[in-house]
Write an enzyme that holds these catalytic residues in place. Sequence first.
Site, mmCIF file in Angstrom:
data_model
loop_
_atom_site.group_PDB
_atom_site.id
_atom_site.type_symbol
_atom_site.label_atom_id
_atom_site.label_comp_id
_atom_site.label_asym_id
_atom_site.label_seq_id
_atom_site.Cartn_x
_atom_site.Cartn_y
_atom_site.Cartn_z
ATOM 1 N N LYS A 112 0.834 -1.220 0.000
ATOM 2 C CA LYS A 112 0.000 0.000 0.000
ATOM 3 C C LYS A 112 0.858 1.255 0.000
ATOM 4 O O LYS A 112 0.461 2.269 -0.560
ATOM 5 C CB LYS A 112 -0.977 -0.020 1.175
ATOM 6 N N LYS A 194 -4.605 -9.847 -6.890
ATOM 7 C CA LYS A 194 -5.921 -10.234 -6.361
ATOM 8 C C LYS A 194 -6.987 -9.208 -6.749
ATOM 9 O O LYS A 194 -6.671 -8.046 -7.008
ATOM 10 C CB LYS A 194 -5.855 -10.415 -4.850
ATOM 11 N N LYS A 197 -11.234 -4.360 -3.900
ATOM 12 C CA LYS A 197 -12.342 -3.405 -4.006
ATOM 13 C C LYS A 197 -11.873 -1.965 -4.122
ATOM 14 O O LYS A 197 -12.626 -1.100 -4.529
ATOM 15 C CB LYS A 197 -13.336 -3.583 -2.859
HETATM 16 P P1 ATP Z 1 -8.833 -3.000 0.301
HETATM 17 O O1 ATP Z 1 -8.712 -3.109 -1.153
HETATM 18 O O2 ATP Z 1 -9.608 -1.820 0.745
HETATM 19 O O3 ATP Z 1 -7.543 -3.193 1.037
HETATM 20 P P2 ATP Z 1 -9.767 -5.716 0.314
HETATM 21 O O4 ATP Z 1 -10.555 -5.904 -0.931
HETATM 22 O O5 ATP Z 1 -8.418 -6.321 0.386
HETATM 23 O O6 ATP Z 1 -9.724 -4.181 0.740
HETATM 24 P P3 ATP Z 1 -10.674 -6.242 2.987
HETATM 25 O O7 ATP Z 1 -11.814 -5.495 3.504
HETATM 26 O O8 ATP Z 1 -9.350 -5.798 3.421
HETATM 27 O O9 ATP Z 1 -10.697 -6.266 1.398
HETATM 28 O O10 ATP Z 1 -10.853 -7.785 3.222
HETATM 29 C C1 ATP Z 1 -11.977 -8.467 3.674
HETATM 30 C C2 ATP Z 1 -11.718 -9.943 3.568
HETATM 31 O O11 ATP Z 1 -11.771 -10.360 2.207
HETATM 32 C C3 ATP Z 1 -10.347 -10.396 4.087
HETATM 33 O O12 ATP Z 1 -10.494 -11.593 4.808
HETATM 34 C C4 ATP Z 1 -9.556 -10.636 2.841
HETATM 35 O O13 ATP Z 1 -8.549 -11.603 3.024
HETATM 36 C C5 ATP Z 1 -10.618 -11.131 1.879
HETATM 37 N N1 ATP Z 1 -10.273 -10.851 0.498
HETATM 38 C C6 ATP Z 1 -10.032 -9.639 -0.040
HETATM 39 N N2 ATP Z 1 -9.787 -9.717 -1.359
HETATM 40 C C7 ATP Z 1 -9.881 -11.039 -1.679
HETATM 41 C C8 ATP Z 1 -9.724 -11.768 -2.901
HETATM 42 N N3 ATP Z 1 -9.459 -11.197 -4.038
HETATM 43 N N4 ATP Z 1 -9.883 -13.112 -2.858
HETATM 44 C C9 ATP Z 1 -10.187 -13.726 -1.706
HETATM 45 N N5 ATP Z 1 -10.351 -13.094 -0.524
HETATM 46 C C10 ATP Z 1 -10.198 -11.765 -0.493
#
Ligand code: ATP
Length: 338
Positions: A112, A194, A197
């Site tokens: 990040k 990955k 969002k």
């Molecule tokens: P940000 O992009 O804002 O960092 P994020 O998409 O990584 O957010 P989080 O809110 O940090 O999402 O994660 C919520 C949950 O979803 C966590 O347990 C994370 O491991 C899981 N997760 C996030 N992205 C993925 C993905 N692409 N595949 C599987 N699990 C995911």
Amino acid sequence: MKKRAFSGIQPSGVPTVGNYFGALKNWVSMQNDYDCVFSVVNLHAITQRFDADVLRERTRYLYALLLAIGLDPRRSLLFVQSQVPQHCELTWVLNCYTMQGELSRMTQFKEKSLKRPENVNVGLFDYPVLQAADILLYDSDVVPVGQDQKQHVEISRDIAERFNGLYGDVFVVPEPVIPPIGGKVLSLLDPARKMDKSDPLPGAYLSMADDADTVMKKCKRAVTDSEASVRYDPAAKPGVSNLLSLYAMCTGQTPQEAERDFEGQGYGVLKPAVAEAVNAVLGPVQARIRAYTDDPAQLDALMEDGAARAEAMAAKTLARVWQAVGLTGRPAKGGASC
Ligand code: ATP
Ligand code: LTN
């Protein structure tokens, strides 16, 4: 006695199908076997810049989404992190038992910081300690997360063990639980990364709020490869394999079974089929979210109840910590301090 499970999700955007299959869906099934506590972790979200109204709105939307996917407030404790003050209080104490060196090794921090060099704030650096506080406050045995969060659960373990080593068994030492499939849903535009969002390109992710047409468009534009055969081979064909596993997760199959559905077919058949499978999952969830967001009083009442129950649990853990360290606590109702 059931084991306690804790997890959190940031209201940093609308969840993607990656969040759903990697984390949220697993939370729903855990309700049968665990004593579950789940949180909308909005304090974590402010490590990024947000408009205040947007953050407030996303927090409520995410709480509604958790209810809509089947988390049942009678069986699970659902709360918004900023409504429970003990998270910040425990973070400060844990900061004093966490080394700068170990936080600077965190992959998420490094990634990040590179992605947004203009805002490498101390909160972003300290993010895993707030996460450890979340987990440790609820005496959590297991922490269901996606693959990318394993390192943060491990540092929570290290902090708990270090603290317990000094003061006795104050904390339960947690373990991560990672789902076998869905652990990593990949970006539609860059299958080396990955699905995220907060990706600046909306075409890279399928949001849980996307309508059927948008899902179809995004799937049709997904990056595949120059071969024409639909094969599940994550190393050689990451884009196609990601689409196949998405399809499999939506239809409840294994990726290998999904591969057989497309034998002899090309990407022109695979892509719309993936979109339809995703839409069949999202449609009913979206209708239930609307039912909750259309009734703000009910949502407020559920959030308030969740926060009160969470605070009652968190306060007990915090009192143990204050006692262990020798901090003078707030005067208890009867006048004595802990
Ligand atoms: P940000 O992009 O804002 O960092 P994020 O998409 O990584 O957010 P989080 O809110 O940090 O999402 O994660 C919520 C949950 O979803 C966590 O347990 C994370 O491991 C899981 N997760 C996030 N992205 C993925 C993905 N692409 N595949 C599987 N699990 C995911
Ligand atoms: N850091 C996590 C979200 C999160 C979390 C938690 C997950 C905050 N606190 C406690 C599990 C347990 C993330 O980025 N996905």
